[in-house]
Design a protein around this motif. Structure first.
Motif, short mmCIF file in Angstrom:
data_model
loop_
_atom_site.label_atom_id
_atom_site.label_comp_id
_atom_site.label_asym_id
_atom_site.label_seq_id
_atom_site.Cartn_x
_atom_site.Cartn_y
_atom_site.Cartn_z
N ALA A 176 0.94 -1.26 -0.09
CA ALA A 176 -0.11 -0.09 -0.14
C ALA A 176 0.93 1.11 -0.07
CB ALA A 176 -0.97 0.14 1.14
N THR A 177 0.43 2.12 -0.74
CA THR A 177 1.14 3.40 -0.83
C THR A 177 0.89 4.52 0.03
OG1 THR A 177 1.64 2.85 -3.22
CG2 THR A 177 2.34 5.24 -2.68
N VAL A 178 1.80 5.33 0.70
CA VAL A 178 1.47 6.21 1.68
C VAL A 178 1.23 7.58 0.69
CG1 VAL A 178 2.35 7.84 3.49
CG2 VAL A 178 2.97 5.45 3.41
N THR A 179 0.16 7.81 0.47
CA THR A 179 -0.39 9.18 -0.22
C THR A 179 -0.85 10.45 0.25
OG1 THR A 179 -2.68 8.27 -0.20
CG2 THR A 179 -1.42 7.65 -2.12
N GLY A 180 -0.50 10.18 1.58
CA GLY A 180 -0.86 11.58 2.36
C GLY A 180 -0.22 11.47 3.70
N ILE A 181 0.12 12.55 4.41
CA ILE A 181 0.63 12.81 5.78
C ILE A 181 -0.34 13.53 6.47
CG2 ILE A 181 2.39 12.93 7.58
CD1 ILE A 181 3.23 10.75 5.77
N MET A 182 -1.02 13.36 7.54
CA MET A 182 -2.17 14.10 8.28
C MET A 182 -1.70 14.68 9.60
SD MET A 182 -5.28 11.84 9.02
CE MET A 182 -4.90 10.34 10.22
N LYS A 183 -1.83 15.85 10.09
CA LYS A 183 -1.84 16.23 11.43
C LYS A 183 -2.59 15.10 12.32
CE LYS A 183 -0.32 19.78 13.10
NZ LYS A 183 1.10 19.94 13.47
N ASP A 184 -1.95 14.73 13.58
CA ASP A 184 -2.79 13.95 14.45
C ASP A 184 -4.06 14.53 14.62
OD1 ASP A 184 -0.54 12.58 14.52
OD2 ASP A 184 0.14 13.06 16.44
N MET A 185 -5.21 13.80 14.46
CA MET A 185 -6.63 14.12 14.60
C MET A 185 -6.83 14.65 16.06
SD MET A 185 -8.67 11.25 12.61
CE MET A 185 -8.69 10.77 10.79
N PRO A 186 -7.44 15.70 16.16
CA PRO A 186 -7.77 16.37 17.52
C PRO A 186 -8.41 15.59 18.38
CG PRO A 186 -8.51 17.89 15.64
CD PRO A 186 -8.32 16.56 15.13
N GLU A 187 -8.07 15.84 19.77
CA GLU A 187 -8.57 15.03 20.86
C GLU A 187 -10.25 15.38 20.70
OE1 GLU A 187 -8.36 12.72 24.18
OE2 GLU A 187 -6.81 13.53 23.29
N ASN A 188 -10.81 16.05 20.38
CA ASN A 188 -12.46 16.55 20.25
C ASN A 188 -12.98 16.08 18.78
OD1 ASN A 188 -11.11 18.46 19.31
ND2 ASN A 188 -12.68 20.14 19.93
N SER A 189 -12.58 14.77 18.63
CA SER A 189 -13.12 14.35 17.34
C SER A 189 -13.61 13.02 17.58
CB SER A 189 -12.04 14.25 16.39
OG SER A 189 -12.46 13.69 14.98
N GLN A 190 -15.15 12.78 17.10
CA GLN A 190 -15.30 11.26 17.14
C GLN A 190 -14.39 10.20 16.31
OE1 GLN A 190 -19.89 11.15 16.41
NE2 GLN A 190 -19.60 13.51 16.38
N ILE A 191 -14.25 10.77 15.38
CA ILE A 191 -13.47 10.05 14.42
C ILE A 191 -11.90 10.21 14.66
CG2 ILE A 191 -12.52 9.50 11.97
CD1 ILE A 191 -15.53 10.75 10.76
N LYS A 192 -11.23 9.05 15.16
CA LYS A 192 -10.04 9.44 15.58
C LYS A 192 -9.15 7.93 15.40
CE LYS A 192 -7.68 11.38 19.72
NZ LYS A 192 -6.84 11.88 18.65
N SER A 193 -7.99 8.33 14.47
CA SER A 193 -7.19 7.39 14.00
C SER A 193 -5.87 7.74 13.47
CB SER A 193 -7.95 6.61 12.71
OG SER A 193 -7.29 5.78 12.30
N ASP A 194 -4.88 6.94 13.55
CA ASP A 194 -3.67 7.32 12.98
C ASP A 194 -3.35 6.76 11.55
OD1 ASP A 194 -2.67 8.65 15.01
OD2 ASP A 194 -2.33 6.79 16.22
#
Length: 797
Positions: A176-194
């Motif tokens: 699988a190819t890494v197509t993006g690097i995102m900031k860590d998801m905020p603490e106050n988010s329902q959707i939370k994943s690395d």
């Protein structure tokens, strides 16, 4: 003049430093607690508010109507979201989010990413999860694409640039190819994943028919509506939409879905269907209301104390007012002086509040189970609100001495004819009753919260979760060999392979089961995939029939076991009546061979629902191991060796079932700890106020105490004399607090399917505790006055 006011104010503070300390500390502690609670409440209310399009994002949920029940789900069928985008011009974009445990490997580094999610290509266009590298429009558009958080990128690639690099995913080691690097998801988010993987990997490569499976309810689905769209009007269009795409199948299986739209901002606190982190982070609006009320109560108690002590001591300054008036001071000057002194005290308390809040914030974050704030100065608006509150308190507390004392006739005061107003004493009694009513209500609430937690932990679950180790093989092809190898270890009592363990996920199955009338009744059953050893390992009791048995070859293909709840929905009066009845389920037909007693496979917040145990080897990936307590570390080491031999390409991980099951109560435990701590603070502040008033009352009656002692009064007589007035107020507060506390805690308990009773002894214990706290607080000062030398007392005037 202003300089003179400051001098007088600080001189009075120092001269009466005990009262000043009680006054300032009580107010500061109250405002600190209030500030911390407001930070918590603000954080809870802020979930998903960072998405700029949050007002246009809606989650799709479904109610499934069968002939026997209504089943609320947290997501629609797989095809609903993409087809809604095709059919409805009001839909700007959609994304589905499917949580999963995915194996990731890079060279010798391997992790089971338990919080991974699969998402459609519009994911980063709908939600504001910022990409540092990559394009939000294309990052998830191709199969086998993956976006990593900064944390995940460092974990796999260290300081190297991860963008464009390759990782191996799943047990098949697919590149699988890494197509993006995102900031860590905020603490106050329902959707939370690395880790976010492209959904088209599933829908276009591994399960190509998934987008046409209208009876398969799996992912969470979100719609981004175009500006100005009426969500309720759109929702009314879904019945015709479902009829168009799935009408024939709905009639055939007699399962009719109703699509509903939930506003994204409402999901975390208001939805009853859970969220992506339902076991970890789902909120409860009732808890937010409760803590807001507690914050208000604590602040009210602190204000009552401050106003009580300020007004109580005001009469001591009557002669000062008389002298100042004779010297030429006018009423306005005196009013400004008293109000100014009160405000200065409140400003000191505010500064102390900032220090206490900064000191306690890390511990409060830990207590809350999340980082609600990294520093108190992150929320300047809230600090300004607390500052304004402290100024208002100062003004309110200063009004009495400012406008009552400054209006006295100086001649009357200087002649000693001034007497304390009975209205002032009545006001102080009313305030004492109010603050102890609040404190008593919080004591009752704390006892009920902990009674409920103890009830849930001590309630019989219907199965044995002690000394059970659970290993996730992720359905590896060698899991049966691993099971056999573990079963041969010396300290292992039993081993079972299953798809679920109590407290973990379960599947819902469209089923047809013969009911009491002899008809095949359509019903939805929760399903646990189990092997022959599951029921004996967990010590689940049989209500009728038999468990699965290797001697019956048809058990793997033509047998089903139900629980008592399922039997009741079919109309049977006893479990024995269900034995031998027909069933159809997922392409399998056969007979009911056993009925197990109901056991709590979910937390006690939920009722026990109809459940079936089904044998299906491909869907079983969890190995449950019953172990001896003795030598458990060595046993785990032996199991790990066997795991690495049988399944070398996966990381070894395990958990104990009792700890895993109890995680369901983490939010309730955190709520209980927070409730207890803030209740204790409220009681402490009330005690400070009571101690201050008792000290003041004792000082006012110094001469009377001396005369009584000379006339022969004992120490116990004096303590009783000084205590009984306050204790009467505490008893009155108990009778006010009890019905109020019962009402609100009864409503709180209604959220639990299985709950403790609010017994009379809870109120008795709370009343006794409140009295004891008051007695100890008052007696400290009363005892000092009672043992004092009466000669010194008589010389005070």
């Amino acid at each position: 003049m202003l300089k003179n006011y400051f001098k007088i104010a600080f001189r009075n503070l120092w001269r009466h430093r005990v009262f000043s300390f009680i006054n300032i500390m009580g107010l500061a502690v109250g405002m600190t607690a209030c500030l911390l609670i407001f930070l918590y409440v603000r954080f809870e209310l802020s979930y998903d508010s960072f998405h700029t399009k949050a007002d246009r994002i809606y989650r799709i949920v479904t109610d499934l109507k069968t002939p026997t029940e209504l089943i609320p789900t947290s997501g629609p069928a797989w095809p609903v979201a993409p087809h809604a985008k095709l059919d409805f011009p009001e839909v700007e974009a959609y994304t589905r989010v499917n949580p999963d445990n995915v194996l990731f490997r890079k060279d010798d580094i391997k992790f089971m990413e338990e919080g991974a999610i699969w998402a459609d290509s519009a994911f980063f266009q709908i939600f504001n999860f910022r990409l540092i590298r990559g394009d939000v429009r294309t990052a998830l558009i191709h199969p086998f694409s993956v976006v990593l958080s900064e944390t995940a990128a460092k974990k796999y690639f260290g300081k190297d640039d991860a963008f464009g690099k390759t990782l191996l995913i799943t047990g098949g080691a697919v590149p699988a190819t890494v197509t993006g690097i995102m900031k860590d998801m905020p603490e106050n988010s329902q959707i939370k994943s690395d880790v976010v993987l492209s959904m088209c990997t599933l829908t276009a490569e591994w399960a190509k028919d998934l987008d046409n499976q209208w009876g398969n309810y799996g992912p969470y689905a979100y719609l981004l509506l175009k500006p100005g769209t009426n969500a309720q009007a759109l929702q009314k269009k879904f019945p015709a939409f479902l009829e168009k795409w799935n009408g024939e199948e709905m009639k055939q299986i007699q399962m009719y879905p109703t699509v509903l739209l939930e506003k994204l901002k409402d999901v975390y606190l208001h939805s009853t269907r859970g969220d992506l982190g339902s076991s970890k982070s789902s909120g409860n609006i009732k808890n937010v209301y409760i803590f807001s009320i507690i914050a208000a109560f604590i602040l009210i108690i602190a204000c009552i104390n401050f106003i009580n002590l300020t007004t109580a001591r005001a009469s001591e300054r009557a002669k000062e007012v008389g002298i100042r008036k004779v010297a030429g001071a006018i009423k306005g000057q005196l009013a400004r002086q008293f109000i100014g002194e009160s405000v200065i005290i409140c400003l000191i308390a505010f500064l102390l509040t900032l220090g206490l809040a900064a000191l306690l914030l890390p511990a409060f974050n830990e207590l809350a189970g999340k980082t609600i704030s990294k520093g108190i100065f992150e929320n300047p608006g809230l600090l300004l609100l607390i500052l304004a509150t402290s100024l208002v308190i100062g003004l309110l507390a200063g009004i009495y001495p400012a406008f009552i004392l400054s209006s006295f006739n100086p001649i009357e005061v200087l002649k000693g004819r001034y007497a304390t107003s009975s209205r002032g004493a009545t006001l102080r009694k009313t305030l004492v009753i109010s603050q102890f009513a609040i404190s008593t209500a919080l004591i009752i609430g704390t006892i009920i919260v902990y009674s409920q937690m103890r009830y849930m932990r001590n309630q019989s679950l219907g199965f044995n979760k002690d000394q059970v180790l659970v290993i996730d093989t992720n359905e590896d092809k060698n899991r049966e060999a691993l099971k056999q190898a573990i079963s041969r270890l010396p300290n292992v009592k039993a081993v079972s392979l299953s798809g679920s363990v109590p407290g973990s996920g379960y599947a819902g199955a469209y089923s047809e089961v013969e009911n009491i009338k002899g008809d095949l009744q359509i019903t939805n059953l929760d399903v646990y995939f189990v092997d022959f050893d599951y029921i004996p390992l967990y010590n689940i009791k049989m209500a009728a029939g038999r468990p699965y048995n290797r001697e019956f070859k048809t058990d793997t293909t033509q047998a089903l076991i139900l629980n008592e709840a399922a039997v009741r929905t079919l109309g049977y009066r006893s479990p024995d009546q269900a034995i031998g009845k027909r069933f159809k389920q997922w392409g399998r037909e056969g007979k009911i061979v056993g009925v197990i007693k109901d056991f709590h496979y979910k937390s006690l917040q939920n009722p026990i629902k109809p459940l079936c145990l089904r044998m299906e080897w491909p869907r079983m990936g969890l190995i449950s191991v019953k172990v001896n307590q003795a030598g458990i570390k060595g046993t785990i080491a032996d199991i790990e060796k066997q795991f690495k031999t049988s399944i070398p390409n996966r990381p070894f991980s395990y958990y104990f079932l009792d700890e895993f099951f109890d995680r369901q109560y983490r939010s309730e435990e955190r709520f209980g700890r927070l409730f207890l701590n803030f209740a204790a603070l409220a009681i402490f502040i009330s005690c400070l106020g009571l101690l201050g008033l008792a000290s003041y009352s004792t000082m006012q009656r110094t001469r009377e105490i001396g005369i009584r002692k000379v006339m022969g009064a004992s120490v116990s007589n004096i303590i009783n004399l000084l205590s009984k007035e306050f204790l009467k107020l505490v008893i009155i507060s108990f009778f006010i607090a009890s019905p109020v506390a019962w009402y609100f805690m009864h409503k709180w308990l209604n959220d639990f399917a299985y709950r403790t009773q609010i017994s009379w002894w809870i109120f008795a214990v709370a009343g006794i505790l409140a009295l004891l706290i008051a007695i100890i607080t008052i007696s400290v000062q009363a005892f000092r006055a009672a043992v004092a030398n009466p000669v010194k007392s008589l010389r005070t005037e």
